[in-house]
Design a protein around this motif. Structure first.
Motif, PDB file in Angstrom:
ATOM      1  N   ASN A   1       0.811  -1.221   0.000  1.00 12.55           N
ATOM      2  CA  ASN A   1       0.000   0.000   0.000  1.00 12.55           C
ATOM      3  C   ASN A   1       0.843   1.270   0.000  1.00 12.55           C
ATOM      4  OD1 ASN A   1      -2.461  -1.335  -0.092  1.00 12.55           O
ATOM      5  ND2 ASN A   1      -2.596  -1.495   2.136  1.00 12.55           N
ATOM      6  N   PHE A   2       2.166   1.121   0.230  1.00 13.25           N
ATOM      7  CA  PHE A   2       3.047   2.290   0.085  1.00 13.25           C
ATOM      8  C   PHE A   2       3.164   2.700  -1.378  1.00 13.25           C
ATOM      9  CE2 PHE A   2       4.887   1.350   4.353  1.00 13.25           C
ATOM     10  CZ  PHE A   2       4.845   2.640   4.872  1.00 13.25           C
ATOM     11  N   ASN A   3       3.047   1.704  -2.266  1.00 11.99           N
ATOM     12  CA  ASN A   3       3.149   2.018  -3.695  1.00 11.99           C
ATOM     13  C   ASN A   3       2.088   3.057  -4.069  1.00 11.99           C
ATOM     14  OD1 ASN A   3       5.182   0.184  -3.916  1.00 11.99           O
ATOM     15  ND2 ASN A   3       3.897  -1.459  -4.736  1.00 11.99           N
ATOM     16  N   ASN A   4       2.512   4.018  -4.864  1.00 13.59           N
ATOM     17  CA  ASN A   4       1.681   5.150  -5.299  1.00 13.59           C
ATOM     18  C   ASN A   4       1.399   6.135  -4.170  1.00 13.59           C
ATOM     19  OD1 ASN A   4       1.432   3.927  -7.878  1.00 13.59           O
ATOM     20  ND2 ASN A   4      -0.259   2.659  -7.118  1.00 13.59           N
ATOM     21  N   ASN A   5       1.914   5.856  -2.958  1.00 10.99           N
ATOM     22  CA  ASN A   5       1.778   6.799  -1.850  1.00 10.99           C
ATOM     23  C   ASN A   5       3.133   7.345  -1.384  1.00 10.99           C
ATOM     24  OD1 ASN A   5      -1.069   7.071  -1.116  1.00 10.99           O
ATOM     25  ND2 ASN A   5      -0.983   4.866  -0.701  1.00 10.99           N
ATOM     26  N   LYS A   6       4.207   6.784  -1.925  1.00 12.44           N
ATOM     27  CA  LYS A   6       5.548   7.190  -1.465  1.00 12.44           C
ATOM     28  C   LYS A   6       5.829   8.660  -1.782  1.00 12.44           C
ATOM     29  CE  LYS A   6       7.569   2.557  -1.737  1.00 12.44           C
ATOM     30  NZ  LYS A   6       8.534   1.679  -2.422  1.00 12.44           N
ATOM     31  N   LEU A   7       5.538   9.059  -3.021  1.00  8.76           N
ATOM     32  CA  LEU A   7       5.788  10.456  -3.404  1.00  8.76           C
ATOM     33  C   LEU A   7       4.864  11.407  -2.654  1.00  8.76           C
ATOM     34  CD1 LEU A   7       6.420  10.192  -7.257  1.00  8.76           C
ATOM     35  CD2 LEU A   7       8.081  10.699  -5.456  1.00  8.76           C
ATOM     36  N   ILE A   8       3.630  10.969  -2.416  1.00 10.75           N
ATOM     37  CA  ILE A   8       2.680  11.803  -1.657  1.00 10.75           C
ATOM     38  C   ILE A   8       3.182  11.982  -0.223  1.00 10.75           C
ATOM     39  CG2 ILE A   8       0.312  11.978  -0.804  1.00 10.75           C
ATOM     40  CD1 ILE A   8      -0.553  10.260  -3.203  1.00 10.75           C
ATOM     41  N   MET A   9       3.666  10.887   0.365  1.00 10.08           N
ATOM     42  CA  MET A   9       4.188  10.954   1.731  1.00 10.08           C
ATOM     43  C   MET A   9       5.410  11.866   1.790  1.00 10.08           C
ATOM     44  SD  MET A   9       5.133   7.769   4.231  1.00 10.08           S
ATOM     45  CE  MET A   9       6.001   8.022   5.789  1.00 10.08           C
TER      46      MET A   9
END
Length: 804
Positions: free
Chosen positions: A480-488
């Motif tokens: 679930n980190f995928n596609n959220n790493k840059l947002i984080m």
């Protein structure tokens, strides 16, 4: 008769309280040190011995010769298909052949709750091989690829009194598992001591494509391989059978590589894994066994120092007991009876000291465990412990009382009763020799301790190539980190919690990937070695603050960076190009060609005591391709506040993953753990050795002052000053310490210079260390002796002469 011996011994102890305190106290401290070290040594040498198959378990290693440097080396990671061939063609040699994945922390999701537990994945057969005691389930509990077995303490922490069998859990929010067994907690001092669950290796193949892809790939050496040798086969026989494995059973292209490296397959028995973890010429050599021997010797010497106190004080007070010996001999006592009398005193002193020792060890066992990261317990219910203690008491009593007993019992009764017995100038020689032994040992320990700390400081002050302060690592294994790493990353920066955020494939302090098979301009035919490979994004350099020596860092402004590479100074030196910028590195397997755009200062990712490995830093644009986030916390914020806010951001974006982080400074500090432990223990035992030596010195000084009471009184009447009397009483002890320094210096230099040889990056042994130890020993001696000397010098001479 025996009762009489102990009655007289007890009266003598009560009559001479100061000397009794010094003897019993010194012995108690010495015995406590010896007992603590003994328990620690036993814990070390019993490492892994809780496994029933201890003598038959081994790890498969490679022994190789580097083609260019002609240097012997070893490898613990092997090609995955090797295991299959060993099972099929060499099955008669082994009961089990087991591949395993590296142990690591896994997020464990049960219902809505997240936990972090350390686990490891093995091929089936691990339960039988490591003789795990199954409380629930059986040794077939891992037959199902999705099965895991958990430790009893993990079961209790996760499920309390509920039934764990059959529970479905998810690891890192992607590996589906089912609990099929519970095993009894494994001893901490063992290979699996800190593992909380064990899974099936087949499950890693199903969830990690790279592991599955390497199932038939001989050119990827990323797995460890353990075997259990068959009952009718010895380690030597198995080694002889598999020695030339690669040349007989590997694919042709791998045979060529094996021939180039002169690769030999061999088994490293379990008994070597912990105590012989260092390697020399590609084979197990030394390691923690050096520490074990070192501290065992230190423990014996500290106990010897305490025994020397007893011998010195007993013989020093011989004149006071001379009449007692004379009268006893005159009324018919034979020498053996007198020897028994004095030995009974020794046994009584040791017995009292032993009682105090048990109290001291029981009190100090918890802080000692904290210091040494152990789980040692007092074995009060172990019969062998008490038998060993009885032996310990008897040997210590004989060691400390043997010489005084025979010395005191040798006096001639006629001379004693006439009062004609006088000690000649050589009578005190044995005592002086023993004092020299005491301070020689203490000075050696002082020198050794200082050199250990100098080595630690030398390595810690070594340039590491980046800034580790305020730098944290967040593992991102949950899908679930995928596609959220840059947002984080953007949220962390937008809230001012960090100066920079980057992504990489491994921690700054570790090397997770080593690749071979590269070509470059002007490469020599024999130049074949492995390089560390780390995938990074464009912000990595700014985040860790590395230093560019040539060329430039990665940048979004250059679209060509996707096919570029940054190398470290060690790689640049190995490649041998005067100006590597603009040159190309080609991977022989994939034929991928990357252009060198920068050279960075060496970053210490492995041991700070070893040369830095040649390294490549490959650009990766998509952070989903790597699993580590590096955050340089804003120095204007407290770490606790920044971490709490980062945790809130992660929980909002990836609620399925527990918040995990590691400070890079802590991870780097772990590299000094063994040496720091050595330094702390050496400091502790040095202090105790000096304390015991000073106790004895204090007792001897008080005896000398008492013995020369009349002389001091006469000298004072004749006008002697306090300072001159202090010099007179102190000079003999100072001479003994100087002799001790002269003996200790070359011994300490020899042993410590040999110890330093095992480090490639090591400090020099400076002259000031010996001067510091000598001056320190002199200061301690004068401080100890001066109290008694000054007290004696200040006594009114009228009282001194009247007492005679």
């Amino acid at each position: 008769m025996l009762k009489n011996y102990f009655k007289i011994a007890l009266r003598n102890l009560q009559k001479n309280k100061v000397y009794s305190f010094i003897n019993i106290g010194g012995l108690a401290v010495g015995m406590a040190v010896a007992m603590l070290i003994g328990l620690w040594v036993y814990d070390e040498v019993s490492y892994n011995r809780n496994y029933q198959n201890y003598d038959r378990i081994a790890q498969v290693h490679n022994h190789i010769i580097e083609p260019l440097e002609k240097k012997a080396d070893y490898a613990t990671t092997l090609p995955q298909p090797l295991a299959k061939v060993l099972r099929e063609k060499y099955g008669h040699l082994f009961k089990h052949v087991i591949l395993l994945q590296w142990a690591g922390d896994y997020s464990m999701r049960i219902g809505e709750n997240n936990y972090v537990k350390k686990g490891q994945f093995f091929d089936n057969g691990v339960i039988d091989m490591f003789s795990l005691k199954m409380l629930k389930g059986s040794k077939e509990s891992l037959n199902d690829p999705q099965a895991i077995v958990i430790s009893a303490s993990t079961s209790k922490s996760l499920f309390a009194e509920k039934e764990p069998i059959g529970q479905i859990i998810k690891l890192n929010n992607k590996i589906n598992c089912k609990i099929t067994g519970v095993y009894e907690d494994i001893a901490k001092n063992s290979f699996l001591g800190d593992v909380q669950f064990i899974g099936n290796f087949e499950n890693t193949k199903a969830n990690f494509p790279e592991v599955k892809a390497n199932e038939t790939n001989w050119h990827n050496s990323s797995q460890r391989l353990f075997v259990q040798i068959a009952d009718n086969v010895s380690v030597e026989q198995a080694n002889a059978a598999i020695k030339n494995f690669y040349f007989k059973d590997a694919p042709d292209d791998y045979k060529k590589l094996a021939k180039e490296y002169q690769a030999i397959l061999y088994l490293n028995p379990m008994k070597n894994w912990y105590l012989y973890s260092d390697f020399k010429d590609g084979y197990p050599s030394e390691g923690r066994i050096t520490f074990v021997w070192l501290f065992a010797i230190v423990g014996l010497f500290v106990l010897l120092l305490a025994c020397i106190n007893f011998m010195n004080l007993s013989t020093a007070r011989s004149e006071k007991r001379a009449k007692e010996v004379g009268i006893r001999k005159a009324i018919g006592s034979v020498k053996s009876q007198l020897v028994n009398q004095f030995l009974s005193e020794s046994f009584l002193v040791v017995f009292f000291a032993f009682i105090i020792t048990l109290i001291l060890v029981s009190i100090s066992i918890f802080p000692f465990n904290e210091l040494t990261d152990k789980n040692i317990k007092m074995p009060f219910y172990n019969l062998y412990f008490w038998l060993l203690c009885l032996t310990f008491i008897a040997s210590t009593a004989l060691l400390s009382g043997f010489y005084p007993a025979f010395y005191l019992s040798s006096f001639e009764p006629i001379k004693v009763l006439k009062g004609t017995i006088r000690q000649d100038k050589y009578a005190s020689l044995p005592r002086k020799v023993l004092v020299v032994v005491q301070f020689t040992v203490s000075i050696i320990l002082i020198i050794g301790t200082v050199i250990v700390y100098e080595q630690i400081q030398y390595a810690q002050n070594r340039p590491i190539g980046y800034n580790k302060e305020s730098l944290i690592r967040i593992p991102m294994d949950d899908p679930n980190f995928n596609n959220n790493k840059l947002i984080m990353k953007e949220e962390i920066l937008r809230n001012g919690l960090a100066d920079n955020v980057a992504f990489s494939s491994s921690p700054v302090t570790s090397i997770w990937d080593n690749w071979g098979g590269f070509t470059w301009k002007g490469k020599k035919a024999e130049s074949e070695s492995s390089f560390s490979v780390t995938y990074i994004n464009e912000d990595y350099g700014k985040t860790i603050q590395w230093k560019i020596k040539q060329g430039r860092d990665y940048s979004n402004e250059f679209s060509t960076d996707s096919s570029a590479v940054i190398i470290n100074e060690s790689a640049a030196k190995y490649i041998g190009l005067k100006n590597p910028i603009g040159e190309f590195i080609t991977n022989d397997d994939t034929q991928q060609r990357r252009q060198i755009i920068g050279v960075v200062e060496d970053v210490i990712a492995d041991s700070p005591y070893e040369p830095v490995k040649m390294g490549f830093y490959w650009y990766v644009k998509n952070p989903n391709d790597v699993g580590q986030m590096l955050v340089k916390i804003n120095p204007n914020l407290s770490a606790n506040k920044a971490l709490a806010k980062i945790e809130l951001i992660q929980k909002k974006l990836v609620p399925s993953a527990p918040f995990q982080y590691k400070f890079t400074s802590d991870e780097y500090g772990q590299k000094f753990k063994s040496e720091q432990l050595l330094g702390k223990l050496a400091t502790l035992f040095t202090f105790l050795a000096i304390f015991i030596s000073c106790l004895g010195l204090f007792g001897l000084a008080s005896f000398v002052a008492e013995q020369r009471t009349k002389e001091i009184g006469i000298r004072k009447v004749l006008g002697a000053s306090v300072a001159s009397l202090w010099r007179m009483l102190s000079k003999d002890f100072v001479v003994l310490v100087i002799i001790s320094c002269l003996i200790a210096a070359p011994i300490a230099y020899y042993f410590m210079s040999n110890w330093l040889q095992k480090y490639n990056y090591r400090t020099e042994i400076s002259w000031w260390i010996f001067a510091f130890a000598g001056i320190g020993a002199m200061f301690i001696t004068l401080l100890t002796v001066s109290y008694q000397a000054i007290i004696a010098a200040l006594v009114n001479p009228v009282k001194s002469l009247k007492s005679e």
